[in-house]
Design a protein around this motif. Structure first.
Motif, PDB file in Angstrom:
ATOM      1  N   THR A  50      12.400   7.837  18.568  1.00 33.77           N
ATOM      2  CA  THR A  50      12.818   8.275  19.902  1.00 33.77           C
ATOM      3  C   THR A  50      11.644   8.210  20.873  1.00 33.77           C
ATOM      4  N   ARG A  61       9.102   6.170  20.680  1.00 34.78           N
ATOM      5  CA  ARG A  61       8.866   4.745  20.941  1.00 34.78           C
ATOM      6  C   ARG A  61       9.900   4.201  21.923  1.00 34.78           C
ATOM      7  N   GLU A  62      11.131   4.659  21.786  1.00 39.60           N
ATOM      8  CA  GLU A  62      12.191   4.247  22.712  1.00 39.60           C
ATOM      9  C   GLU A  62      11.871   4.668  24.141  1.00 39.60           C
ATOM     10  N   LYS A  63      11.119   5.770  24.274  1.00 40.25           N
ATOM     11  CA  LYS A  63      10.742   6.282  25.600  1.00 40.25           C
ATOM     12  C   LYS A  63       9.384   5.759  26.054  1.00 40.25           C
ATOM     13  N   GLY A  64       8.873   4.706  25.396  1.00 43.33           N
ATOM     14  CA  GLY A  64       7.645   4.059  25.855  1.00 43.33           C
ATOM     15  C   GLY A  64       6.365   4.580  25.241  1.00 43.33           C
ATOM     16  N   VAL A  65       6.452   5.446  24.248  1.00 48.81           N
ATOM     17  CA  VAL A  65       5.263   6.016  23.608  1.00 48.81           C
ATOM     18  C   VAL A  65       4.957   5.199  22.356  1.00 48.81           C
ATOM     19  N   ASN A  66       3.726   4.758  22.213  1.00 51.71           N
ATOM     20  CA  ASN A  66       3.324   4.004  21.025  1.00 51.71           C
ATOM     21  C   ASN A  66       3.045   4.978  19.885  1.00 51.71           C
ATOM     22  N   LEU A  68       7.692  14.908  26.099  1.00 51.99           N
ATOM     23  CA  LEU A  68       7.456  13.665  26.850  1.00 51.99           C
ATOM     24  C   LEU A  68       6.606  13.917  28.094  1.00 51.99           C
ATOM     25  N   TYR A  93       2.978  12.163  28.692  1.00 51.14           N
ATOM     26  CA  TYR A  93       2.732  11.367  29.899  1.00 51.14           C
ATOM     27  C   TYR A  93       1.905  12.121  30.938  1.00 51.14           C
TER      28      TYR A  93
END
Length: 145
Positions: A4, A6-11, A115, A119
């Motif tokens: 989830t 990774r799906e939100k742009g987190v490596n 998140l 971020y």
């Protein structure tokens, strides 16, 4: 959780995925990942806390490394509570704020908090500080007897 994120742009990387790809020195891998990562999510469960508190296996090595690491880099550590009791919090993270993902009812809101934290975005913004009020001091005059 990693999928989830990774799906939100987190490596997001997970130890289990890395060790299935090649033969690695686990201790070196943990240290390298701690140093290169922007954040370290510590997923706290009762089993994790037990292993951390008793320095068992890879969790024990990780704990010894994180105890020293948290002194200088506490802002890089994001404890995430997955267990539903205080027994899930290892000794070295007691008293440190954490993201509570242990309750299904609040899971989505608290995952959103995670998140925002990753971020480095504020969820709440204070209004600007206004001008100081104009205070009038009253003078008390003495009176004659």
């Amino acid at each position: 959780m990693a999928s989830t994120l990774r799906e939100k742009g987190v490596n997001a990387i997970v130890d289990q995925v890395e060790i299935q790809q090649e033969t690695l020195n686990l201790n070196s891998m943990m240290l390298k990942n701690m140093q290169k990562s922007d954040f370290i999510l510590v997923i706290m469960t009762e089993n994790y806390a037990y292993r951390a508190n008793n320095e068992i296996g890879g969790v024990g090595f990780e704990t010894n490394s994180l105890v020293n690491y948290t002194r200088e880099n506490i802002s890089k550590i994001i404890p995430v509570l997955k267990g539903n009791s205080d027994k899930s919090i290892p000794f070295y993270l007691k008293g440190i704020s954490y993201i509570d993902l242990s309750n299904e009812k609040n899971f989505r809101d608290n995952f959103k908090n995670l998140l925002y934290r990753i971020y480095q975005q504020d969820m709440i913004k204070l209004s600007p500080i206004g001008e100081k009020p104009n205070f009038k001091t009253e003078k008390i005059e003495p009176f004659d007897i």
